[in-house]
Structure formats: structure tokens, C-alpha cells
Design a protein around this motif. Structure first.
Motif, PDB file in Angstrom:
ATOM      1  N   THR A  30       0.808  -1.227   0.000  1.00 28.58           N
ATOM      2  CA  THR A  30       0.000   0.000   0.000  1.00 28.58           C
ATOM      3  C   THR A  30       0.827   1.256   0.000  1.00 28.58           C
ATOM      4  O   THR A  30       1.995   1.231   0.339  1.00 28.58           O
ATOM      5  N   LEU A  36      -4.574   7.397   9.386  1.00 29.90           N
ATOM      6  CA  LEU A  36      -5.405   6.342   8.841  1.00 29.90           C
ATOM      7  C   LEU A  36      -6.866   6.693   9.008  1.00 29.90           C
ATOM      8  O   LEU A  36      -7.339   6.978  10.100  1.00 29.90           O
ATOM      9  N   LEU A 113      -6.924  -2.211   0.179  1.00 28.13           N
ATOM     10  CA  LEU A 113      -5.472  -2.007   0.230  1.00 28.13           C
ATOM     11  C   LEU A 113      -4.797  -2.624  -0.994  1.00 28.13           C
ATOM     12  O   LEU A 113      -3.821  -2.078  -1.523  1.00 28.13           O
ATOM     13  N   TYR A 363      -8.288  -2.999   7.397  1.00 22.87           N
ATOM     14  CA  TYR A 363      -7.726  -1.776   6.826  1.00 22.87           C
ATOM     15  C   TYR A 363      -6.711  -1.137   7.772  1.00 22.87           C
ATOM     16  O   TYR A 363      -5.636  -0.693   7.337  1.00 22.87           O
ATOM     17  N   SER A 367      -2.746  -1.597   6.925  1.00 24.04           N
ATOM     18  CA  SER A 367      -2.018  -0.364   6.596  1.00 24.04           C
ATOM     19  C   SER A 367      -0.757  -0.229   7.443  1.00 24.04           C
ATOM     20  O   SER A 367       0.292   0.195   6.947  1.00 24.04           O
TER      21      SER A 367
END
Length: 421
Positions: A30, A36, A113, A363, A367
Motif C-alpha cells: 500500500t 489512517l 489495500l 484496513y 495499513s
């Protein structure tokens, strides 16, 4: 590119059931993300990485050669050993529903992602809600080589798996259980669902902020366990605030309530039962006190009230009724609508609460893995997150790991509870 092996079977035209042994390979990496947020609330800046940069991002640290920092193990109680693999029944589907919904939301999170250039390998394992199976899974290569373990979800599974896995620096995510992490004492445990003491502290702080000289805080004691679990520690927390000058009284019935309310200030009433049959007559008395006798009343309830299905006739809006929560879904938000559409397109059904939780877990932690690789654990406390369903704000304890301390206050109005902060 996404390779799916023995992934799912379509049931009744809409519902999917995952096969007994699931191995999902998601290939991708990513862009760098500093703050975030769920996609749509704020778009991150894209960055194209060279093959060398991608290799560096997943490099294994010295002494941890077995760990693959693109690999995630997802442990969920599908209980497929109890299902008819050739013709699953409605009972089989219901038994697997929580796990399936969480998995499907998790998959959508990794897909997002992946579309941004992520690279993951996801191993999905059925814990069967069984202690022996969790002990066995804890020793598997898919777990030993994982950079992140999400699950198990039930307290007894968390305990057995954590004891047998010996994950060292690999984080074990508890995605659903609201148990106190001190029940497990795993320093690598991440508790996503804020436990009750976190709610108590937030509620005490909020009540103290509402309290003024001349007001009174009234605890309405009921015999159920939920009431005792919230009110006892809440009294302790309130004593710590405003130098102990908050007046707290306790009542147990209608006569006691009628004798302790007063006209000279606001009556901040805390009712912590989760029994709707207990709540209804108390609300009726509060309505009489406020409408007929002009008492100023504000009501505070249990976090579980958001699921009790109140309506306008219950009168919660008249008391500015407030509760604490560690999650909230705004169905009108653009990112939520986008997820709902993507989920319906892929699975043919509407997402549940567990699907949203799965998405946010995938997510957020995905991340972090991409951005920080082997060092992702050290960045949890500095990386807050506001997602579709969850907000994450971590507090670390060396004995029991990371605990989510993000609590919001909801107020009842227009037929439901909505955030005020």
C-alpha cells in the motif's frame, strides 16, 4: 492479483459458506499512510514503489527469519466440522454467520489495500469454538510465520490459543470480545472492543462535566448483574473527580426515587439495567416526575441500550438520554455507503455489524503492516483511526497489551442513539 483457493460456496442464492480448510492468497503493497481513515473520508497520497522498495518493506528482522511480514492469520469460529459440506442447512449457516460476516468484511478491507498496491498473504483457519482445536492451531506454520494474528474471538479460545502460540512480538488481535485483557495477561494482545472499565471512566468524566453545584447524581440500583457491574465502579470513579464533591445517592424502587429527586438542580439519573422489562416502568415514572412535577432530569444508561430497540413512546428523548459506546455506524456517510455497495456487489447481502468490524480491522492493521513492516507494533499508540464502525486509540500495559480507549457519547433522539462528540 488475488488468488482464492477453496474459498466459498453460494447458499440459498445469496449467503456464502467458507469451505472447511481455507487458504486465501492476496497479492499486492500500500501507499504510505500517515493518518489512517476509512477510504473516502480522506484520500491518502499514492506512491508507486519499485520492486526493490517493495522487497525492503517486507524484509525480515534478524532472529525472526520465519516471520513473513506480508502474512496474516485470521482465526474464526466457523465450526464447519459440524456442517454438512454437501448441503449446508440453515442451522449450519446461522452457526457460521458471525465468523463469515467478519471474514467477508476483512476481505473487503484487504481488497481496498490491494487496489492501492498492497501485498498480503491471508490464511483463514476455523477455530471451531473448541479449546483443543485452538491449541492445535497455535502450533501451525501458518500461525508461526504470521506477522499478525487476528482472532480467536471468544474468551476461552483467546486464553487457550495465546497460551499455546507463544507469539513473542507478533500481535494477537482480539476483535470482538469485551473481556478485560487482565483475564488473559498476554503482553502482545490487542483488545479492539473497549472493556467495561473504559466505558465507566468515560461515563464518569462525562457526568462530572455535566454536574454543577446543586445537582444530584442518582444511581437507580436494580438486582441484575449488568447494573452492579457498571454502578459499583462508576461510584469509585466519580469520587476521584471534582475532589469528591459530586453528590451521589442510591435508590432501589419508585418510592426511593420519588424521595431523592429534588427541584433545586438537575437530577442526573444513572440506570444501568439491560432488562427492558425493568426499564419501561422506571421510564414511565421519570416521565411523570418531569412532566407533571417539573423535575429536571437527565438520564444515563448502559452501553447495551443501543441494541434494545427503544421507540418514541419510551420517552428517552425527553431526558436527553446518553450512553457510552466504542463504535457507531453512520449510514449516511459516503465511505459507509461505498462499503455497503461494494459488500452487496460481492456477497449479495447487506453487511452486518461484524462485517464492519472486520473491514476496520483489516484496513487499520493492514495499513500498519505495509507502512512499517517489522516495526508496525511500535506505532500502534501513535496511530489513531476513525473507521466505518470503530475508532481506535490505544493504551499499552506491559502485562495485558494494548486496549482500545476510544469511547464516544451517544444521545437518544429521532428514533435512535447518535454521537454528540
Amino acid at each position: 492479483m488475488i488468488l482464492v483457493q477453496n474459498l466459498r460456496r453460494l447458499l440459498n442464492g445469496s449467503k456464502c459458506l467458507i469451505g472447511l480448510s481455507v487458504l486465501v492468497w492476496l497479492v499486492a503493497c500500500t501507499p504510505k499512510v500517515r493518518v489512517l481513515r476509512a477510504p473516502g473520508s480522506k484520500e491518502p497520497t499514492q506512491k508507486t514503489e519499485t520492486p526493490t522498495e517493495k522487497e525492503d518493506a517486507v524484509a525480515k528482522p534478524a532472529g525472526k527469519e520465519a516471520v513473513d511480514f506480508n502474512q496474516i492469520a485470521l482465526l474464526l469460529p466457523f465450526e464447519l466440522n459440524k456442517a454438512n459440506q454437501h448441503a449446508p442447512s440453515a442451522v449450519d449457516i446461522k452457526r457460521s454467520a458471525l465468523a463469515l460476516d467478519f471474514y467477508q468484511g476483512f476481505k473487503v478491507g484487504l481488497d481496498v489495500l490491494s487496489a492501492e498496491g498492497a501485498n498480503f498473504k491471508l490464511n483463514v483457519l476455523d477455530t471451531r469454538d473448541d479449546a483443543g482445536e485452538n491449541a492445535r492451531i497455535a502450533k501451525l506454520e501458518e500461525v508461526r510465520e504470521a506477522a499478525l494474528v487476528v482472532g480467536p474471538v471468544y474468551p476461552k479460545e483467546i486464553q487457550v490459543f495465546g497460551f499455546n502460540a507463544q507469539l513473542d512480538q507478533t500481535l494477537q488481535i482480539s476483535p470482538l470480545a469485551a473481556s478485560m485483557p487482565s483475564e488473559f495477561n498476554f503482553s502482545n494482545l490487542v483488545t479492539m472492543t473497549a472493556p467495561l472499565p473504559v466505558h465507566v471512566r468515560a461515563l464518569a468524566t462525562h457526568i462530572a462535566g455535566q454536574y454543577k453545584q446543586g445537582d444530584v447524581v442518582i444511581f437507580y440500583q436494580t438486582p441484575d448483574e449488568a447494573s452492579k457491574q457498571l454502578l459499583t465502579p462508576l461510584r469509585t470513579e466519580l469520587r476521584k473527580l471534582k475532589n469528591g464533591h459530586i453528590q451521589v445517592v442510591e435508590v432501589e424502587d419508585e418510592d426511593g426515587l420519588g424521595s431523592r429527586v429534588h427541584l433545586g438542580g438537575k437530577n442526573l439519573i444513572v440506570l444501568a439495567t439491560t432488562n427492558k422489562y425493568e426499564i419501561s416502568p422506571i421510564l414511565a415514572q421519570l416521565q411523570r416526575l418531569q412532566e407533571e412535577l417539573s423535575y429536571d432530569i437527565q438520564l444515563f444508561g448502559h452501553p447495551s441500550w443501543s441494541k434494545l430497540g427503544f421507540d418514541a413512546d419510551d420517552g428517552l428523548a425527553a431526558f436527553d438520554t446518553r450512553i457510552t459506546t466504542s463504535y457507531y455506524i453512520d449510514k449516511n456517510a459516503a465511505d459507509v455507503r461505498r462499503f455497503d455497495q461494494q459488500y452487496r456487489n460481492e456477497f449479495g447481502i447487506a453487511p452486518t455489524e461484524f462485517a464492519y468490524k472486520g473491514y476496520d480491522a483489516a484496513y487499520y492493521f493492514g495499513s500498519l503492516l505495509v507502512k512499517y513492516g517489522p516495526d508496525y507494533r511500535s506505532h500502534l499508540e501513535e496511530t489513531a483511526y476513525r473507521g466505518l464502525h470503530n475508532t481506535f486509540k490505544w493504551e499499552y500495559n506491559a502485562a495485558w497489551g494494548y486496549v482500545n480507549n476510544a469511547i464516544s457519547i451517544l444521545q437518544y433522539g429521532s428514533g435512535g442513539f447518535r454521537p454528540i462528540n
